[in-house]
Design a protein around this motif. Structure first.
Motif, PDB file in Angstrom:
ATOM      1  N   ILE A 322       0.835  -1.206   0.000  1.00 14.61           N
ATOM      2  CA  ILE A 322       0.000   0.000   0.000  1.00 14.61           C
ATOM      3  C   ILE A 322       0.869   1.255   0.000  1.00 14.61           C
ATOM      4  N   SER A 323       1.952   1.242   0.771  1.00 19.21           N
ATOM      5  CA  SER A 323       2.846   2.402   0.812  1.00 19.21           C
ATOM      6  C   SER A 323       3.503   2.642  -0.537  1.00 19.21           C
ATOM      7  N   LEU A 324       3.857   1.569  -1.230  1.00 18.61           N
ATOM      8  CA  LEU A 324       4.426   1.721  -2.569  1.00 18.61           C
ATOM      9  C   LEU A 324       3.423   2.353  -3.529  1.00 18.61           C
ATOM     10  N   ALA A 325       2.140   1.970  -3.383  1.00 16.73           N
ATOM     11  CA  ALA A 325       1.105   2.578  -4.219  1.00 16.73           C
ATOM     12  C   ALA A 325       0.982   4.072  -3.927  1.00 16.73           C
ATOM     13  N   VAL A 326       1.053   4.444  -2.648  1.00 20.73           N
ATOM     14  CA  VAL A 326       0.995   5.859  -2.265  1.00 20.73           C
ATOM     15  C   VAL A 326       2.180   6.615  -2.841  1.00 20.73           C
ATOM     16  N   ILE A 327       3.376   6.031  -2.691  1.00 22.73           N
ATOM     17  CA  ILE A 327       4.592   6.672  -3.221  1.00 22.73           C
ATOM     18  C   ILE A 327       4.508   6.801  -4.740  1.00 22.73           C
ATOM     19  N   ALA A 328       3.964   5.766  -5.394  1.00 20.76           N
ATOM     20  CA  ALA A 328       3.858   5.801  -6.857  1.00 20.76           C
ATOM     21  C   ALA A 328       2.962   6.945  -7.318  1.00 20.76           C
ATOM     22  N   VAL A 329       1.821   7.121  -6.650  1.00 20.67           N
ATOM     23  CA  VAL A 329       0.890   8.183  -7.055  1.00 20.67           C
ATOM     24  C   VAL A 329       1.492   9.556  -6.787  1.00 20.67           C
ATOM     25  N   LEU A 330       2.038   9.757  -5.579  1.00 23.72           N
ATOM     26  CA  LEU A 330       2.634  11.054  -5.250  1.00 23.72           C
ATOM     27  C   LEU A 330       3.876  11.306  -6.106  1.00 23.72           C
ATOM     28  N   GLY A 331       4.693  10.260  -6.252  1.00 25.63           N
ATOM     29  CA  GLY A 331       5.909  10.409  -7.050  1.00 25.63           C
ATOM     30  C   GLY A 331       5.619  10.700  -8.503  1.00 25.63           C
ATOM     31  N   MET A 332       4.568  10.085  -9.040  1.00 29.61           N
ATOM     32  CA  MET A 332       4.209  10.321 -10.437  1.00 29.61           C
ATOM     33  C   MET A 332       3.764  11.760 -10.655  1.00 29.61           C
ATOM     34  N   ALA A 333       3.074  12.321  -9.678  1.00 27.90           N
ATOM     35  CA  ALA A 333       2.661  13.719  -9.781  1.00 27.90           C
ATOM     36  C   ALA A 333       3.889  14.635  -9.804  1.00 27.90           C
ATOM     37  N   VAL A 334       4.868  14.339  -8.943  1.00 30.23           N
ATOM     38  CA  VAL A 334       6.099  15.137  -8.919  1.00 30.23           C
ATOM     39  C   VAL A 334       6.855  14.985 -10.240  1.00 30.23           C
ATOM     40  N   TYR A 335       6.959  13.742 -10.721  1.00 29.40           N
ATOM     41  CA  TYR A 335       7.653  13.489 -11.989  1.00 29.40           C
ATOM     42  C   TYR A 335       6.950  14.208 -13.140  1.00 29.40           C
ATOM     43  N   GLY A 336       5.622  14.104 -13.188  1.00 29.14           N
ATOM     44  CA  GLY A 336       4.860  14.765 -14.250  1.00 29.14           C
ATOM     45  C   GLY A 336       5.037  16.271 -14.239  1.00 29.14           C
ATOM     46  N   SER A 337       5.241  16.835 -13.033  1.00 27.78           N
ATOM     47  CA  SER A 337       5.426  18.288 -12.944  1.00 27.78           C
ATOM     48  C   SER A 337       6.800  18.723 -13.457  1.00 27.78           C
ATOM     49  N   LEU A 338       7.719  17.760 -13.605  1.00 22.28           N
ATOM     50  CA  LEU A 338       9.078  18.078 -14.049  1.00 22.28           C
ATOM     51  C   LEU A 338       9.323  17.738 -15.513  1.00 22.28           C
ATOM     52  N   VAL A 339       8.316  17.125 -16.165  1.00 21.03           N
ATOM     53  CA  VAL A 339       8.451  16.757 -17.574  1.00 21.03           C
ATOM     54  C   VAL A 339       8.146  17.970 -18.454  1.00 21.03           C
ATOM     55  N   THR A 340       8.948  18.158 -19.487  1.00 23.92           N
ATOM     56  CA  THR A 340       8.787  19.344 -20.342  1.00 23.92           C
ATOM     57  C   THR A 340       7.416  19.396 -21.008  1.00 23.92           C
ATOM     58  N   PHE A 341       7.039  18.325 -21.709  1.00 27.07           N
ATOM     59  CA  PHE A 341       5.721  18.317 -22.362  1.00 27.07           C
ATOM     60  C   PHE A 341       5.276  16.860 -22.504  1.00 27.07           C
ATOM     61  N   TRP A 342       4.389  16.463 -21.616  1.00 28.23           N
ATOM     62  CA  TRP A 342       3.929  15.071 -21.581  1.00 28.23           C
ATOM     63  C   TRP A 342       2.993  14.793 -22.755  1.00 28.23           C
ATOM     64  N   PRO A 343       3.131  13.637 -23.457  1.00 32.90           N
ATOM     65  CA  PRO A 343       4.167  12.603 -23.317  1.00 32.90           C
ATOM     66  C   PRO A 343       5.256  12.735 -24.381  1.00 32.90           C
ATOM     67  N   TRP A 344       5.254  13.856 -25.136  1.00 33.40           N
ATOM     68  CA  TRP A 344       6.112  13.950 -26.317  1.00 33.40           C
ATOM     69  C   TRP A 344       7.550  14.301 -25.963  1.00 33.40           C
ATOM     70  N   ASN A 345       7.749  15.110 -24.971  1.00 33.99           N
ATOM     71  CA  ASN A 345       9.106  15.509 -24.573  1.00 33.99           C
ATOM     72  C   ASN A 345       9.249  15.301 -23.069  1.00 33.99           C
ATOM     73  N   LYS A 346       9.923  14.212 -22.692  1.00 32.91           N
ATOM     74  CA  LYS A 346      10.025  13.854 -21.272  1.00 32.91           C
ATOM     75  C   LYS A 346      11.320  14.342 -20.634  1.00 32.91           C
ATOM     76  N   THR A 347      11.946  15.312 -21.242  1.00 33.03           N
ATOM     77  CA  THR A 347      13.131  15.929 -20.648  1.00 33.03           C
ATOM     78  C   THR A 347      12.734  16.650 -19.361  1.00 33.03           C
ATOM     79  N   LEU A 348      13.521  16.441 -18.306  1.00 34.94           N
ATOM     80  CA  LEU A 348      13.188  17.046 -17.013  1.00 34.94           C
ATOM     81  C   LEU A 348      13.534  18.529 -17.026  1.00 34.94           C
ATOM     82  N   THR A 349      12.631  19.318 -16.486  1.00 33.64           N
ATOM     83  CA  THR A 349      12.801  20.773 -16.454  1.00 33.64           C
ATOM     84  C   THR A 349      11.958  21.348 -15.325  1.00 33.64           C
ATOM     85  N   LEU A 350      12.255  22.580 -14.963  1.00 36.39           N
ATOM     86  CA  LEU A 350      11.461  23.305 -13.961  1.00 36.39           C
ATOM     87  C   LEU A 350      10.535  24.331 -14.605  1.00 36.39           C
TER      88      LEU A 350
END
Length: 578
Positions: A322-350
């Protein structure tokens, strides 16, 4: 002569009445005048900001667009529409699914935390309650990154679309899990070890002991959990709005009727329909609480689990998943916020955090939310604690205090969107002197305080009830003014509870969407609504970034609360350890 002198000194009935009147006035001139003023002010606020908006909404439901009385015509129109009636079915379907799943998952997690000797309990406790720091929009956005049409794990759901029942259910399971966990952990933590000793003496199997001892002791907590989760699910707006697709529910219907079609009458009808299950659930929960009896008394022995390799390993695996599922959901939100343009350009950026390019409002919604949360915490905590003190510790006006207690629990039965719509109908009227508040930050603060009033009120009452009654009696016997007792004794002793109330209001003011979605102006738009607007505009990365900022701010607030709480406990709670 002595008899005559005594007769002359005996007060007449008129003189006795005058002395009694002076005594009453003397008492009223001190604590009771202050108490009466506070009760009068609090009751006025509750009438203006709770009862009157509800009355305005009910009035609007029986009027047409011109304000003419049409009776139940709007209700007939609503229920004659197949699409609107379908929303009722969808709402209850989601409610039942999420409530059943969360009830099982949270009970198992709480059982592992309280009835096992597995390692890393503190870490699992933090991870289990972490979703409460995020707005309900965040899991919905994260699920789109995971299972959407361009999601990195869309094959996991077997080709089904995440937009609809599946996505809404998954998002709400994630968001309501910590609420259920907190209630169930409290319910399972207080158990009498003597019952388990008796079960072992009778050679009762562990499985039978669970159904005969553990489950009956926690049944009222479990029922309350299911009711709370069901109420949260049917009244949530954020998850269905972001990931619901064409799967309409009552909460999104209200938004579409009011914002999309400007059909306020049907919006009011939908709100009333949504109000009924919430009130029913609230009434059932209150009945359950009255039926519940304490199973832990002064002769009880606190249950301490003993190591059991098989059980502890199973609990560790269960909580880890269950904790891994929580981390996956929260982590995915953080990762998605750092992607340049989902899903075409996944270069990390601020760049997604450069809100000036993402939205015309820039960073102002984030700072508006911090302002809203700060004022809600300060004003709300003050009003709630003082009000609870007057109700619980007041020495006069018993009937008034009882009425105030009833009014204090009303906001819990009113969904946020329903309360917000009621505020539109009542305050957005040029004939209302309070119309000057409409669209201001003060208006949002008032609405948020009212929305979350009941939980803070219950927390304050719990803290005040723990104070020894001898304190009040001693103060009254030495004629100490009650306001002095409040500032010298009551407030310092209850500071940890006051801090809990402030943190609760702060975090919820940051994450709320449903209560303020109708009430903001261009100058006061909060961050949670900005997330909604950016997601509607297709700026999913920016929406995720703003949601992450809300979550991080809420996490910092909780860390400050825990740090300050430990310090306050060491300074103000020594009396509990005597």
């Amino acid at each position: 002569m002595e008899a005559k002198s005594m007769a002359l000194n005996t007060p007449t009935p008129l003189e006795r009445a005058q002395e009694k009147s002076k005594s009453i006035l003397g008492r009223l001139s001190k604590d009771n005048v202050v108490l009466f003023g506070l009760l009068a002010g609090l009751s006025t606020l509750m009438i203006l900001f709770i009862l009157m908006p509800m009355w305005a909404m009910m009035t609007k439901s029986v009027q047409n667009s011109d304000g003419e009385f049409v009776g139940l015509d709007n209700f007939v129109t609503y229920f004659s529409s197949a699409s609107l009636w379908n929303s009722v079915t969808n709402t209850f379907t989601v409610g039942l699914i999420v409530t059943a799943v969360v009830g099982v998952l949270a009970f198992g997690y709480a059982y592992a935390l309280t009835r096992s000797c597995m390692p890393f309990k503190g870490l699992f406790q933090v991870l289990g309650t972490a979703p409460i720091l995020a707005p309900s929009l965040l899991p919905a956005i994260s699920l789109i990154f995971l299972f959407g049409n361009q999601g990195i794990a869309k094959q996991v759901i077997g080709g089904h679309s995440v937009y609809g029942l599946i996505g809404i259910s998954l998002g709400l399971i994630f968001w309501t899990f910590p609420h259920a966990l907190m209630i169930l952990t409290t319910s399972l933590r207080t158990s009498d070890a003597r019952l388990y000793e008796a079960a072992r003496a009778l050679k009762t199997s562990p499985l039978k002991t669970f159904f005969v001892v553990t489950l009956p002791a926690a049944k009222y907590g479990l029922i309350s959990t299911l009711i709370v989760v069901f109420t949260l699910v049917i009244t949530d707006f954020g998850v269905p709005k972001v990931i619901g697709g064409s799967y309409n529910v009552l909460a999104t219907d209200i938004f579409k009727q009011v914002v999309g079609q400007q059909n306020f009458a049907i919006g009011a009808v939908t709100s009333i329909i949504l109000l009924f299950p919430a009130i029913l659930a609230f009434g059932t929960d209150r009945w359950v609480q009255r039926k519940q009896k304490s199973l832990f008394d002064t002769r009880s022995v606190a249950y301490q689990p003993e190591p059991n390799k098989g059980r502890d390993t199973a609990c560790l695996v269960y909580c880890s998943l269950i904790s891994l599922a929580v981390i996956a959901v929260l982590g995915m939100a953080v990762y998605g916020s750092l992607v340049t343009f989902w899903p075409w350009n996944k270069t990390l950026t601020l760049n997604n955090y450069n809100f000036a390019e993402m939205s015309t409002y820039g960073w102002s919604p984030y700072f508006n939310s911090l302002t809203l949360a700060g004022w809600t915490a300060v004003i709300g905590t003050t009003v709630i604690f003082v009000g609870a003190y007057c109700i619980e510790k007041g020495r006069a006006f018993g009937p008034v205090r009882q009425l105030m207690q009833v009014l204090s629990v009303v906001p819990m039965a009113v969904p946020g969107m329903v309360l917000g719509l009621g505020y539109i109908f009542y305050f957005n009227d040029i004939n209302n002197p309070l119309n000057v508040l409409y669209g201001t930050m003060a208006f949002l603060v008032i609405n948020t305080v009212v929305h979350y009033y009941t939980v803070g009120h219950m927390t304050a009452l719990t803290a005040l009830k723990q104070l020894p009654a001898e304190i009040e009696a001693t103060a009254a016997s030495v004629k100490m003014p009650q306001y002095k007792l409040f500032f010298k004794v009551t407030l310092p002793v209850c500071l940890p509870a006051v801090l809990d109330i402030a943190a609760y209001l702060f975090v919820n003011a940051l994450t709320t969407t449903s209560a303020v979605v109708f009430l903001y102006s261009t100058d006061t738009i909060p961050a949670s609504v900005s997330v909604l607007n950016m997601d509607d505009a297709g700026q999913t990365g920016g929406a995720a970034a703003m949601a992450v900022m809300i979550m991080l701010s809420a996490a910092v607030a909780k860390i400050v609360q825990m740090t300050l709480g430990k310090w306050l406990e060491s300074r103000t709670q020594a009396w509990r350890k005597r």
